[in-house]
Scaffold this motif. Structure first.
Motif, PDB file in Angstrom:
ATOM      1  N   LYS A   1      15.303  -7.553 -12.105  1.00 23.15           N
ATOM      2  CA  LYS A   1      14.640  -8.853 -12.228  1.00 23.15           C
ATOM      3  C   LYS A   1      14.223  -9.114 -13.671  1.00 23.15           C
ATOM      4  O   LYS A   1      14.401 -10.226 -14.198  1.00 23.15           O
ATOM      5  N   GLU A   2      13.692  -8.089 -14.327  1.00 19.94           N
ATOM      6  CA  GLU A   2      13.253  -8.239 -15.719  1.00 19.94           C
ATOM      7  C   GLU A   2      14.440  -8.527 -16.641  1.00 19.94           C
ATOM      8  O   GLU A   2      14.380  -9.425 -17.488  1.00 19.94           O
ATOM      9  N   ILE A   3      15.533  -7.769 -16.464  1.00 19.77           N
ATOM     10  CA  ILE A   3      16.715  -7.970 -17.301  1.00 19.77           C
ATOM     11  C   ILE A   3      17.326  -9.345 -17.044  1.00 19.77           C
ATOM     12  O   ILE A   3      17.756 -10.036 -17.980  1.00 19.77           O
ATOM     13  N   SER A   4      17.356  -9.769 -15.782  1.00 18.09           N
ATOM     14  CA  SER A   4      17.897 -11.089 -15.439  1.00 18.09           C
ATOM     15  C   SER A   4      17.108 -12.188 -16.129  1.00 18.09           C
ATOM     16  O   SER A   4      17.676 -13.161 -16.638  1.00 18.09           O
ATOM     17  N   SER A   5      15.788 -12.034 -16.141  1.00 18.44           N
ATOM     18  CA  SER A   5      14.932 -13.017 -16.801  1.00 18.44           C
ATOM     19  C   SER A   5      15.196 -13.059 -18.306  1.00 18.44           C
ATOM     20  O   SER A   5      15.257 -14.133 -18.911  1.00 18.44           O
ATOM     21  N   ILE A   6      15.384 -11.884 -18.904  1.00 15.31           N
ATOM     22  CA  ILE A   6      15.657 -11.807 -20.346  1.00 15.31           C
ATOM     23  C   ILE A   6      16.966 -12.510 -20.675  1.00 15.31           C
ATOM     24  O   ILE A   6      17.038 -13.344 -21.586  1.00 15.31           O
ATOM     25  N   THR A   7      18.022 -12.184 -19.932  1.00 16.69           N
ATOM     26  CA  THR A   7      19.344 -12.727 -20.248  1.00 16.69           C
ATOM     27  C   THR A   7      19.436 -14.224 -19.968  1.00 16.69           C
ATOM     28  O   THR A   7      20.266 -14.918 -20.558  1.00 16.69           O
ATOM     29  N   ALA A   8      18.574 -14.722 -19.075  1.00 14.44           N
ATOM     30  CA  ALA A   8      18.602 -16.147 -18.745  1.00 14.44           C
ATOM     31  C   ALA A   8      17.789 -16.993 -19.716  1.00 14.44           C
ATOM     32  O   ALA A   8      18.035 -18.195 -19.852  1.00 14.44           O
ATOM     33  N   SER A   9      16.837 -16.371 -20.404  1.00 16.64           N
ATOM     34  CA  SER A   9      15.900 -17.162 -21.209  1.00 16.64           C
ATOM     35  C   SER A   9      15.996 -16.921 -22.710  1.00 16.64           C
ATOM     36  O   SER A   9      15.493 -17.722 -23.499  1.00 16.64           O
TER      37      SER A   9
ATOM     38  N   SER B   1      24.463  -3.509 -17.446  1.00 18.31           N
ATOM     39  CA  SER B   1      25.588  -3.811 -18.329  1.00 18.31           C
ATOM     40  C   SER B   1      26.219  -5.153 -17.984  1.00 18.31           C
ATOM     41  O   SER B   1      26.582  -5.932 -18.873  1.00 18.31           O
ATOM     42  N   SER B   2      26.354  -5.426 -16.692  1.00 17.42           N
ATOM     43  CA  SER B   2      26.914  -6.707 -16.253  1.00 17.42           C
ATOM     44  C   SER B   2      26.039  -7.870 -16.712  1.00 17.42           C
ATOM     45  O   SER B   2      26.540  -8.905 -17.166  1.00 17.42           O
ATOM     46  N   LEU B   3      24.729  -7.691 -16.624  1.00 17.72           N
ATOM     47  CA  LEU B   3      23.801  -8.729 -17.079  1.00 17.72           C
ATOM     48  C   LEU B   3      23.858  -8.880 -18.602  1.00 17.72           C
ATOM     49  O   LEU B   3      23.768  -9.996 -19.129  1.00 17.72           O
ATOM     50  N   ALA B   4      24.026  -7.768 -19.313  1.00 16.91           N
ATOM     51  CA  ALA B   4      24.154  -7.826 -20.775  1.00 16.91           C
ATOM     52  C   ALA B   4      25.412  -8.590 -21.170  1.00 16.91           C
ATOM     53  O   ALA B   4      25.416  -9.339 -22.154  1.00 16.91           O
ATOM     54  N   SER B   5      26.476  -8.405 -20.392  1.00 16.50           N
ATOM     55  CA  SER B   5      27.713  -9.139 -20.645  1.00 16.50           C
ATOM     56  C   SER B   5      27.491 -10.640 -20.527  1.00 16.50           C
ATOM     57  O   SER B   5      27.976 -11.424 -21.351  1.00 16.50           O
TER      58      SER B   5
ATOM     59  N   ASP C   1      18.993 -15.250 -28.497  1.00 19.52           N
ATOM     60  CA  ASP C   1      19.172 -14.471 -29.720  1.00 19.52           C
ATOM     61  C   ASP C   1      19.588 -13.051 -29.338  1.00 19.52           C
ATOM     62  O   ASP C   1      18.799 -12.300 -28.753  1.00 19.52           O
ATOM     63  N   LEU C   2      20.842 -12.676 -29.652  1.00 21.87           N
ATOM     64  CA  LEU C   2      21.378 -11.404 -29.171  1.00 21.87           C
ATOM     65  C   LEU C   2      20.581 -10.179 -29.616  1.00 21.87           C
ATOM     66  O   LEU C   2      20.311  -9.298 -28.793  1.00 21.87           O
ATOM     67  N   PRO C   3      20.196 -10.053 -30.894  1.00 23.72           N
ATOM     68  CA  PRO C   3      19.388  -8.883 -31.272  1.00 23.72           C
ATOM     69  C   PRO C   3      18.110  -8.766 -30.445  1.00 23.72           C
ATOM     70  O   PRO C   3      17.713  -7.666 -30.049  1.00 23.72           O
ATOM     71  N   GLN C   4      17.486  -9.905 -30.147  1.00 26.14           N
ATOM     72  CA  GLN C   4      16.272  -9.884 -29.335  1.00 26.14           C
ATOM     73  C   GLN C   4      16.589  -9.498 -27.889  1.00 26.14           C
ATOM     74  O   GLN C   4      15.845  -8.738 -27.257  1.00 26.14           O
ATOM     75  N   VAL C   5      17.708 -10.019 -27.363  1.00 28.37           N
ATOM     76  CA  VAL C   5      18.133  -9.650 -26.007  1.00 28.37           C
ATOM     77  C   VAL C   5      18.368  -8.149 -25.920  1.00 28.37           C
ATOM     78  O   VAL C   5      17.884  -7.474 -25.001  1.00 28.37           O
ATOM     79  N   PHE C   6      19.120  -7.607 -26.881  1.00 30.72           N
ATOM     80  CA  PHE C   6      19.428  -6.177 -26.875  1.00 30.72           C
ATOM     81  C   PHE C   6      18.164  -5.335 -26.992  1.00 30.72           C
ATOM     82  O   PHE C   6      18.019  -4.308 -26.319  1.00 30.72           O
TER      83      PHE C   6
ATOM     84  N   ALA D   1      24.698 -12.151 -21.037  1.00 28.77           N
ATOM     85  CA  ALA D   1      23.874 -12.547 -22.182  1.00 28.77           C
ATOM     86  C   ALA D   1      24.728 -12.746 -23.425  1.00 28.77           C
ATOM     87  O   ALA D   1      24.530 -13.698 -24.191  1.00 28.77           O
ATOM     88  N   ILE D   2      25.679 -11.847 -23.648  1.00 34.15           N
ATOM     89  CA  ILE D   2      26.572 -11.970 -24.806  1.00 34.15           C
ATOM     90  C   ILE D   2      27.382 -13.255 -24.717  1.00 34.15           C
ATOM     91  O   ILE D   2      27.510 -14.007 -25.686  1.00 34.15           O
ATOM     92  N   ARG D   3      27.912 -13.516 -23.524  1.00 31.60           N
ATOM     93  CA  ARG D   3      28.725 -14.719 -23.324  1.00 31.60           C
ATOM     94  C   ARG D   3      27.883 -15.984 -23.512  1.00 31.60           C
ATOM     95  O   ARG D   3      28.312 -16.947 -24.151  1.00 31.60           O
ATOM     96  N   ASN D   4      26.664 -15.986 -22.953  1.00 33.94           N
ATOM     97  CA  ASN D   4      25.778 -17.148 -23.099  1.00 33.94           C
ATOM     98  C   ASN D   4      25.413 -17.395 -24.557  1.00 33.94           C
ATOM     99  O   ASN D   4      25.383 -18.541 -25.023  1.00 33.94           O
ATOM    100  N   ALA D   5      25.123 -16.308 -25.278  1.00 35.56           N
ATOM    101  CA  ALA D   5      24.739 -16.441 -26.682  1.00 35.56           C
ATOM    102  C   ALA D   5      25.896 -16.982 -27.516  1.00 35.56           C
ATOM    103  O   ALA D   5      25.708 -17.850 -28.374  1.00 35.56           O
ATOM    104  N   HIS D   6      27.103 -16.471 -27.258  1.00 34.98           N
ATOM    105  CA  HIS D   6      28.268 -16.952 -28.003  1.00 34.98           C
ATOM    106  C   HIS D   6      28.521 -18.432 -27.720  1.00 34.98           C
ATOM    107  O   HIS D   6      28.816 -19.210 -28.639  1.00 34.98           O
TER     108      HIS D   6
END
Length: 217
Positions: A20-28, A157-161, A31-36, A163-168
């Motif tokens: 839930k925490e990671i989902s919230s991060i990747t949705a909101s 990892s799937s959620l991070a993917s 900025d990729l460095p901040q997401v990572f 996030a990368i796609r959304n940021a790009h």
């Protein structure tokens, strides 16, 4: 038996809380460095790892480059790189298969990013079916991770993917908006004067300011 059940329930609840925490991060956060940074911090907190890293593929150089590293002791490698296929991380990206290393002393492919590491989790990050990076958690303790930790990190990892796609996508749209704004400003300059020399001077000034802004970002 009841204690084991309680422990299992606790771990399930902690896993759901992490997702839930990671989902919230990747949705909101875009900025990729901040997401990572936030993803690694959350994973370290959940797994009680001593450090975590994200490496991304540099296709032009055919290597993995460190995108984010965080460790409990504050130590961080300055410019860690691996050839694709090299080390545990390179192997994970090349094969697209996760790895759970209970003791790095028994894993000949392991290349240390920091001293004192004994066990490692490494999971590929996919984008459209292609491995574009790897998430790593490591511990100073032997056998610090289990299969459940590995499966959970694969979800992360799937959620991070995503996030990368959304940021790009966001940065591409942002760049397009800036380009359109630049064209509009240039059009206004030429529409407001018949003096071409003056207009070109103003356009050059605008382009110089834009170039400085791009370098700053």
């Amino acid at each position: 038996m009841s204690e084991l059940t309680i422990e299992n329930r606790r771990k399930i609840m902690e896993s759901l809380k992490l997702i839930k925490e990671i989902s919230s991060i990747t949705a909101s956060v875009l900025d990729l460095p901040q997401v990572f940074e936030q993803i690694i911090s959350a994973c370290i907190r959940y797994s009680k790892a001593d450090a975590g890293s994200i490496l991304l593929v540099d296709a032009s150089r055919k290597e993995l480059r460190l995108a984010k590293h965080k460790s409990e002791d504050g130590a961080a490698p300055t410019d860690f790189r691996l050839k694709l296929g090299q080390g545990v991380s390179g192997y994970v990206v090349k094969t697209g298969r996760s790895m759970l290393v209970e003791d790095v002393q028994d894993e000949p492919r392991y290349i240390p990013m920091r001293p004192k590491v004994r066990s490692v989790l490494a999971v590929p990050i996919f984008d459209q079916g292609e491995a574009v990076g790897v998430i790593i958690l490591d511990s100073n303790r032997r056998s610090a991770f289990d299969r459940e930790d590995l499966q959970l990190l694969e979800v992360v990892s799937s959620l991070a993917s995503d996030a990368i796609r959304n940021a790009h996508t966001f940065h591409e749209l942002e760049q397009r908006v800036r380009e359109l704004d630049l064209l509009n400003r240039i059009n206004r300059i030429f529409s407001q004067t018949l003096d071409l020399g003056k207009a070109f001077d103003q356009v050059v000034a605008v382009l110089k300011r834009e170039l400085k802004m791009e370098r700053a970002t």
